[in-house]
Design a protein around this motif. Structure first.
Motif, mmCIF file in Angstrom:
data_model
loop_
_atom_site.group_PDB
_atom_site.id
_atom_site.type_symbol
_atom_site.label_atom_id
_atom_site.label_comp_id
_atom_site.label_asym_id
_atom_site.label_seq_id
_atom_site.Cartn_x
_atom_site.Cartn_y
_atom_site.Cartn_z
ATOM 1 N N THR A 6 -2.382 5.828 1.408
ATOM 2 C CA THR A 6 -3.438 4.869 1.749
ATOM 3 C C THR A 6 -3.330 4.439 3.199
ATOM 4 O OG1 THR A 6 -3.644 4.005 -0.500
ATOM 5 C CG2 THR A 6 -4.332 2.547 1.293
ATOM 6 N N SER B 180 -14.252 2.527 4.000
ATOM 7 C CA SER B 180 -13.876 3.212 2.765
ATOM 8 C C SER B 180 -12.364 3.300 2.608
ATOM 9 C CB SER B 180 -14.486 4.618 2.745
ATOM 10 O OG SER B 180 -14.091 5.327 1.587
ATOM 11 N N LYS C 207 -9.098 0.407 0.034
ATOM 12 C CA LYS C 207 -8.004 0.724 -0.887
ATOM 13 C C LYS C 207 -6.749 -0.093 -0.584
ATOM 14 C CE LYS C 207 -9.697 5.499 -0.997
ATOM 15 N NZ LYS C 207 -9.379 6.921 -0.650
ATOM 16 N N SER C 208 -6.789 -0.867 0.483
ATOM 17 C CA SER C 208 -5.603 -1.600 0.911
ATOM 18 C C SER C 208 -5.474 -2.953 0.214
ATOM 19 C CB SER C 208 -5.645 -1.818 2.428
ATOM 20 O OG SER C 208 -4.585 -2.651 2.846
ATOM 21 N N ASP D 111 0.822 -1.204 0.000
ATOM 22 C CA ASP D 111 0.000 0.000 0.000
ATOM 23 C C ASP D 111 0.861 1.261 0.000
ATOM 24 O OD1 ASP D 111 -2.277 -1.600 0.160
ATOM 25 O OD2 ASP D 111 -2.219 -1.608 2.348
#
Length: 252
Positions: A84, A140, A144-145, A80
């Motif tokens: 993030t 949320s 993204k990870s 990541d």
């Protein structure tokens, strides 16, 4: 011992020159063994020093920070990005704090009754609404990870919530079937039995405590990922550095 920042380029050059004839010695300076000097100079350390002198030239340009220099010679091990992970850390920390204000059983707890023996429904609603908002923010951010441990902790948190779906629905809190986010209906919540709300949100055996535990783990995993970086040594080996103790940062 003086840091590198206290030397000018001339004194550093003289220092390096004095080491040329001592390659077989055992003495060290700044943690560098003389026998490894030639290899280190051609590897990550040499590149860092070159960047440092270039940035500190007399052309009037602004000197770049140590973290900017390190970025030029480091490769992140985490899947990541720093952005993030920072977002996940912040969201997880916020949720942990919000949850704690709910599950706490101290005298000033959200669920403390007034002199008439009544709950402050508005205060409880505001606190639970904040939890719902922070819960959704964490989902949320964590979406993204690509880090497995973070993903697993999020799944565990979602599972804990899913296990309490019926009880949550009874007090006006719903779970989105697609993304797991929470919704809260004010009228339904305020008309619910506050004892049912307390069972879900107060104490270390409550739903909210379980969710907070997973949020804390997510925060910890994100911090661990954010601390990872490396540089390649001349021999092709990794030199692991951490934000709290990076030799490059400490040297400037």
């Amino acid at each position: 011992m003086r840091g590198i920042s206290s030397y000018d380029s001339s004194s550093i050059s003289m220092l390096f020159s004095s080491l040329e004839g001592k390659a077989g010695g055992n003495s060290d300076i700044l943690g560098i063994n003389y026998s490894d000097y030639a290899n280190i100079r051609s590897g990550a350390y040499g590149k860092l020093m070159s960047s440092y002198y270039a940035l500190g030239s007399d052309d009037g340009s602004t000197k770049t920070s140590a973290s900017d220099v390190a970025k030029k010679t480091s490769t992140a091990l985490s899947k990541d990005s720093a952005k993030t992970l920072a977002g996940i850390e912040e969201a997880a920390s916020d949720l942990t704090d919000t949850a704690k204000s709910l599950y706490s059983r101290q005298s000033n707890s959200v669920f403390s009754k007034n002199a008439k023996g009544e709950y402050d429904e508005n205060k409880i609603y505001d606190s639970v609404s904040a939890f719902v908002e922070d819960y959704n923010s964490l989902l949320s951010a964590a979406a993204k990870s690509d880090t497995t441990r973070i993903q697993n902790a999020v799944s565990s948190m979602n599972n804990i919530t899913k296990m309490n779906e019926d009880a949550l629905k009874k007090i006006g809190i719903t779970i989105d079937s697609k993304n797991g986010t929470l919704g809260i209906k004010e009228d339904t919540f305020k008309s619910a039995d506050m004892s049912d709300v307390k069972n879900l949100f107060n104490g270390t055996s409550s739903f909210v405590y379980g969710a907070a535990t997973q949020a804390s783990m997510i925060d910890s995993y994100a911090q661990a990922e954010a601390s990872k970086s490396n540089t390649y040594g001349a021999g092709g080996k990794y030199n692991y550095n951490y934000n709290s103790g990076n030799i490059f940062y400490d040297s400037f």
